[in-house]
Enzyme design. Structure first.
Site, PDB file in Angstrom:
ATOM      1  N   LYS A 130      47.594  30.322  28.430  1.00  0.00           N
ATOM      2  CA  LYS A 130      47.349  28.903  28.736  1.00  0.00           C
ATOM      3  C   LYS A 130      45.877  28.624  28.968  1.00  0.00           C
ATOM      4  O   LYS A 130      45.092  29.524  29.282  1.00  0.00           O
ATOM      5  CB  LYS A 130      48.155  28.460  29.957  1.00  0.00           C
ATOM      6  CG  LYS A 130      47.953  29.301  31.236  1.00  0.00           C
ATOM      7  CD  LYS A 130      46.738  28.951  32.069  1.00  0.00           C
ATOM      8  CE  LYS A 130      46.540  29.869  33.261  1.00  0.00           C
ATOM      9  NZ  LYS A 130      45.244  29.732  33.939  1.00  0.00           N
ATOM     10  N   ASP A 155      51.481  30.761  38.202  1.00  0.00           N
ATOM     11  CA  ASP A 155      51.391  30.388  36.783  1.00  0.00           C
ATOM     12  C   ASP A 155      52.622  30.815  35.973  1.00  0.00           C
ATOM     13  O   ASP A 155      52.719  30.502  34.790  1.00  0.00           O
ATOM     14  CB  ASP A 155      50.158  31.031  36.134  1.00  0.00           C
ATOM     15  CG  ASP A 155      48.856  30.412  36.629  1.00  0.00           C
ATOM     16  OD1 ASP A 155      48.897  29.323  37.230  1.00  0.00           O
ATOM     17  OD2 ASP A 155      47.790  31.026  36.390  1.00  0.00           O
TER      18      ASP A 155
HETATM   19  P1  ATP Z   1      45.748  35.013  37.078  1.00  0.00           P
HETATM   20  O1  ATP Z   1      47.192  34.821  36.688  1.00  0.00           O
HETATM   21  O2  ATP Z   1      45.552  35.733  38.381  1.00  0.00           O
HETATM   22  O3  ATP Z   1      44.896  33.793  36.878  1.00  0.00           O
HETATM   23  P2  ATP Z   1      44.464  36.019  34.760  1.00  0.00           P
HETATM   24  O4  ATP Z   1      45.109  35.040  33.876  1.00  0.00           O
HETATM   25  O5  ATP Z   1      43.000  35.863  35.011  1.00  0.00           O
HETATM   26  O6  ATP Z   1      45.208  36.103  36.114  1.00  0.00           O
HETATM   27  P3  ATP Z   1      45.871  38.434  33.963  1.00  0.00           P
HETATM   28  O7  ATP Z   1      45.564  39.127  32.704  1.00  0.00           O
HETATM   29  O8  ATP Z   1      47.147  37.723  34.070  1.00  0.00           O
HETATM   30  O9  ATP Z   1      44.645  37.486  34.249  1.00  0.00           O
HETATM   31  O10 ATP Z   1      45.809  39.530  35.131  1.00  0.00           O
HETATM   32  C1  ATP Z   1      45.038  39.565  36.284  1.00  0.00           C
HETATM   33  C2  ATP Z   1      45.175  40.947  36.950  1.00  0.00           C
HETATM   34  O11 ATP Z   1      46.544  41.208  37.244  1.00  0.00           O
HETATM   35  C3  ATP Z   1      44.747  42.093  36.039  1.00  0.00           C
HETATM   36  O12 ATP Z   1      43.415  42.421  36.262  1.00  0.00           O
HETATM   37  C4  ATP Z   1      45.679  43.241  36.396  1.00  0.00           C
HETATM   38  O13 ATP Z   1      45.103  44.045  37.399  1.00  0.00           O
HETATM   39  C5  ATP Z   1      46.896  42.581  37.035  1.00  0.00           C
HETATM   40  N1  ATP Z   1      48.143  42.605  36.205  1.00  0.00           N
HETATM   41  C6  ATP Z   1      49.366  42.816  36.672  1.00  0.00           C
HETATM   42  N2  ATP Z   1      50.281  42.729  35.696  1.00  0.00           N
HETATM   43  C7  ATP Z   1      49.636  42.471  34.554  1.00  0.00           C
HETATM   44  C8  ATP Z   1      50.044  42.277  33.201  1.00  0.00           C
HETATM   45  N3  ATP Z   1      51.328  42.345  32.822  1.00  0.00           N
HETATM   46  N4  ATP Z   1      49.090  41.992  32.315  1.00  0.00           N
HETATM   47  C9  ATP Z   1      47.788  41.910  32.703  1.00  0.00           C
HETATM   48  N5  ATP Z   1      47.355  42.110  33.941  1.00  0.00           N
HETATM   49  C10 ATP Z   1      48.257  42.383  34.887  1.00  0.00           C
END
Ligand code: ATP
Length: 309
Positions: free
Chosen positions: A17, A145
């Site tokens: 998103k 989210d």
């Molecule tokens: P957020 O939802 O916190 O805004 P984001 O969109 O910036 O996160 P994501 O890739 O969803 O980023 O992941 C953030 C952190 O969550 C990663 O650095 C990782 O340590 C942890 N994490 C846990 N599960 C997952 C997953 N399935 N995929 C990616 N990261 C994950």
């Protein structure tokens, strides 16, 4: 013996998103911020395959660098499977294969998309038959989210972002995403925003009492008008993300000087999202960014939420 074994798993795709608008309220006593956001699901997909197993196991691959993804119980996808099993009394396990397209820790909700995909996939694999309202409630317990990744499309989120209402959106918006090899942690970006608001109240607007999505954003989405949306894009986390990663400001300026209607930091960053007027303009911008040495991905939105394929 047959050479081709029958596939008995379930495959679900769920989207990343962009927050086209994100207003962040003051830090609350429980450590969270109230916010008002407009989400748009875009055509970068997490592909999740679940197969029956006695234990809970996970393997992660992808077109993006997945080295930062934990494969233990910190992984949101494993937590989603275990939560669904606990809530429904299912006593088996599952093997989860994730193929990621959404940049890790990029502010594009990749982990949330994985969790949403696993809820839908395991519900089908295990025959637990939850309603969409029950799935939404489990999603909200996993992360703010996650409910949006279930629904997809374009939606307004309030509360922590998980109180969702669909937004009327016409047409298709063309975006160019510039991922960044080094992720940003969401809590550190919120922390920087709080510090910035406290220490430099002159530079940055005060936290609104009740965050609300600007009427201009809703109007632009309803009209399907990219120029109007470009003028209304806003992210309260952007200043904080740019303070932590000043290098991003230059890329934002470069994109805006080379064909983007506007650019912004996506969610807590560091991925950048540039809005283009047409698919052709987006392709041109993508090539210009690549020639300047940036990875750039042309996507569109809105797209559907977590769905069995
Ligand atoms: P957020 O939802 O916190 O805004 P984001 O969109 O910036 O996160 P994501 O890739 O969803 O980023 O992941 C953030 C952190 O969550 C990663 O650095 C990782 O340590 C942890 N994490 C846990 N599960 C997952 C997953 N399935 N995929 C990616 N990261 C994950």
């Amino acid at each position: 013996m047959t050479l081709v074994e029958e596939f008995t798993g379930v495959r679900v795709r769920a989207p990343g998103k962009i927050n086209v608008f994100l207003e962040v309220g003051a830090l609350q006593a429980d450590g969270y911020h109230e916010l008002a956001t407009a989400f748009q699901a875009v055509s970068l997909f997490e592909d999740v395959v679940v197969t029956a197993s006695d234990d809970f196991t996970l393997a992660v691959t992808g077109t993006v660098d997945t080295s930062g993804v934990p494969e233990d119980d910190r992984n949101l996808a494993l937590r989603a499977a275990k939560l669904l099993a606990a809530e429904t009394g299912y006593d088996g396990g599952v093997h989860i294969d994730i193929r990621k397209e959404v940049p890790v820790a990029g502010g594009m909700g990749g982990g949330s998309a994985d969790a949403a995909a696993v809820l839908v996939a395991c519900d089908a694999l295990w025959g637990t038959g939850l309603s969409s309202r029950q799935l939404h409630a489990l999603a909200a317990r996993l992360g703010a989210d996650v409910p949006f990744a279930l629904k997809g499309g374009t939606a307004i989120g309030t509360g922590r972002g998980d109180d969702l209402k669909p937004a009327l959106a016409r047409g298709r918006f063309e975006w160019v995403i510039v991922p960044n090899p080094e992720g940003l942690s969401t809590p550190s970006v919120y922390g920087e925003l709080d510090r910035h608001r406290e220490q430099h109240p002159v530079d940055i607007p005060a936290a609104p009492e009740t965050p609300d999505v600007d009427a201009d954003v809703l109007h632009a989405l309803r009209a399907g008008d990219a120029r109007m949306l470009a003028a209304a894009l806003r992210n309260d986390l952007q200043a904080a993300a740019l303070r932590l990663r000043p290098d991003l400001a230059e890329v934002l300026e470069f994109g805006e000087a080379n064909g983007a209607l506007a650019g912004l930091v996506s969610g807590s960053g560091p991925s950048l999202a540039f809005l283009a007027e047409s698919a052709e303009d987006a392709r041109g911008l993508q090539q210009t960014l690549e020639r300047a040495g940036h990875e750039a991905i042309h996507v569109h939105g809105p797209v559907h939420g977590a769905r069995i394929v």
